[in-house]
Design a protein around this motif. Structure first.
Motif, short mmCIF file in Angstrom:
data_model
loop_
_atom_site.label_atom_id
_atom_site.label_comp_id
_atom_site.label_asym_id
_atom_site.label_seq_id
_atom_site.Cartn_x
_atom_site.Cartn_y
_atom_site.Cartn_z
N GLN A 32 0.80 -1.21 0.05
CA GLN A 32 -0.07 0.12 -0.10
C GLN A 32 0.96 1.26 0.00
O GLN A 32 0.47 2.13 -0.49
CB GLN A 32 -0.74 0.01 0.95
CG GLN A 32 -2.15 -0.92 1.11
CD GLN A 32 -2.85 -0.90 2.30
OE1 GLN A 32 -2.20 -1.09 3.46
NE2 GLN A 32 -3.98 -1.28 2.30
N TYR A 35 2.15 1.93 -3.44
CA TYR A 35 1.19 2.31 -4.30
C TYR A 35 0.76 3.51 -4.04
O TYR A 35 0.86 4.36 -5.06
CB TYR A 35 -0.21 1.40 -3.87
CG TYR A 35 -1.31 1.99 -4.82
CD1 TYR A 35 -1.54 1.62 -6.35
CD2 TYR A 35 -2.40 2.79 -4.30
CE1 TYR A 35 -2.57 1.97 -6.92
CE2 TYR A 35 -3.38 3.07 -4.97
CZ TYR A 35 -3.41 2.86 -6.20
OH TYR A 35 -4.56 3.44 -7.08
N ASP A 36 0.76 4.10 -2.87
CA ASP A 36 0.55 5.41 -2.39
C ASP A 36 1.85 6.21 -3.12
O ASP A 36 1.55 7.53 -3.49
CB ASP A 36 0.54 5.51 -1.07
CG ASP A 36 -0.78 5.18 -0.45
OD1 ASP A 36 -1.64 5.02 -1.19
OD2 ASP A 36 -0.93 5.02 0.75
N TYR A 37 3.02 5.83 -2.98
CA TYR A 37 4.22 6.69 -3.40
C TYR A 37 4.04 6.92 -5.14
O TYR A 37 4.26 7.91 -5.52
CB TYR A 37 5.64 5.83 -2.99
CG TYR A 37 6.69 6.65 -3.70
CD1 TYR A 37 7.47 7.53 -3.39
CD2 TYR A 37 7.29 5.94 -4.83
CE1 TYR A 37 8.38 8.19 -4.02
CE2 TYR A 37 8.31 6.51 -5.69
CZ TYR A 37 9.09 7.62 -4.88
OH TYR A 37 9.75 8.16 -5.77
N PHE A 38 4.10 5.73 -5.62
CA PHE A 38 3.91 5.69 -7.36
C PHE A 38 2.72 6.76 -7.62
O PHE A 38 2.76 7.34 -8.69
CB PHE A 38 3.96 4.59 -7.80
CG PHE A 38 5.34 3.80 -7.69
CD1 PHE A 38 6.41 4.63 -8.25
CD2 PHE A 38 5.41 2.67 -6.99
CE1 PHE A 38 7.46 3.77 -8.23
CE2 PHE A 38 6.47 2.04 -6.86
CZ PHE A 38 7.69 2.61 -7.45
N ARG A 39 1.75 6.55 -6.92
CA ARG A 39 0.46 7.45 -7.26
C ARG A 39 0.71 9.06 -7.13
O ARG A 39 0.39 9.72 -7.96
CB ARG A 39 -0.83 7.01 -6.35
CG ARG A 39 -2.18 7.86 -6.92
CD ARG A 39 -3.14 7.13 -5.91
NE ARG A 39 -2.91 7.59 -4.53
CZ ARG A 39 -3.82 7.25 -3.50
NH1 ARG A 39 -4.88 6.46 -3.87
NH2 ARG A 39 -3.41 7.56 -2.34
N GLU A 40 1.43 9.28 -5.96
CA GLU A 40 1.52 10.56 -5.67
C GLU A 40 2.72 11.07 -6.59
O GLU A 40 2.65 12.12 -7.08
CB GLU A 40 2.21 10.75 -4.37
CG GLU A 40 2.61 12.12 -3.77
CD GLU A 40 3.16 12.33 -2.67
OE1 GLU A 40 3.81 13.15 -2.52
OE2 GLU A 40 2.76 11.28 -1.53
N ARG A 41 3.48 10.21 -6.98
CA ARG A 41 4.80 10.74 -8.14
C ARG A 41 4.10 10.78 -9.53
O ARG A 41 4.30 11.97 -10.00
CB ARG A 41 5.73 9.51 -8.15
CG ARG A 41 6.87 9.72 -9.25
CD ARG A 41 7.77 10.78 -8.74
NE ARG A 41 8.89 11.03 -9.53
CZ ARG A 41 9.09 12.31 -10.09
NH1 ARG A 41 8.60 13.46 -9.38
NH2 ARG A 41 9.86 12.46 -10.92
N GLN A 42 3.28 9.95 -9.82
CA GLN A 42 2.57 10.12 -11.24
C GLN A 42 1.72 11.39 -10.91
O GLN A 42 1.50 12.23 -12.17
CB GLN A 42 1.60 8.97 -11.33
CG GLN A 42 1.05 8.99 -12.68
CD GLN A 42 1.80 9.02 -13.80
OE1 GLN A 42 2.86 8.35 -13.93
NE2 GLN A 42 1.72 9.98 -14.76
N GLN A 43 1.07 11.78 -9.95
CA GLN A 43 0.25 12.99 -9.88
C GLN A 43 1.03 14.20 -10.07
O GLN A 43 0.87 15.12 -10.76
CB GLN A 43 -0.25 12.98 -8.36
CG GLN A 43 -1.24 14.29 -8.34
CD GLN A 43 -1.83 14.33 -6.90
OE1 GLN A 43 -1.42 13.91 -5.89
NE2 GLN A 43 -3.01 15.13 -6.84
N ASP A 46 2.13 14.47 -13.83
CA ASP A 46 0.74 15.14 -14.52
C ASP A 46 0.78 16.71 -14.33
O ASP A 46 0.38 17.17 -15.46
CB ASP A 46 -0.56 14.44 -13.98
CG ASP A 46 -0.50 12.72 -14.36
OD1 ASP A 46 0.22 12.67 -15.36
OD2 ASP A 46 -1.32 12.33 -14.01
#
Length: 68
Positions: A32, A35-43, A46
């Motif tokens: 988890q 996942y949070d790290y990569f989601r934040e990085r992708q944000q 973007d």
């Protein structure tokens, strides 16, 4: 005296909030957290792309270039 009591109550509320947030963060699994790290990085990526695009559009509009 009222200020003292209000201060104690606010301090207790603040302490509970911090404790709850810390427990939530500590109870996350490694998967988890990744996942949070990569989601934040992708944000963040973007947001960077959107800023570049807006800057390019502003430049084109300012200097009279027409988009295709």
């Amino acid at each position: 005296m009222r200020s003292f009591i209000v201060g104690i109550l606010l301090g207790m509320c603040f302490g509970e909030t911090v404790t709850t947030l810390a427990k939530d963060a500590l109870n996350r699994s490694q998967q988890q957290q990744q996942y949070d790290y990569f989601r934040e990085r992708q944000q963040q990526l973007d947001i960077g792309h959107m800023r570049k695009q807006l800057d390019k559009q502003e430049f084109d509009r300012k200097y009279g270039r027409m988009p295709c």
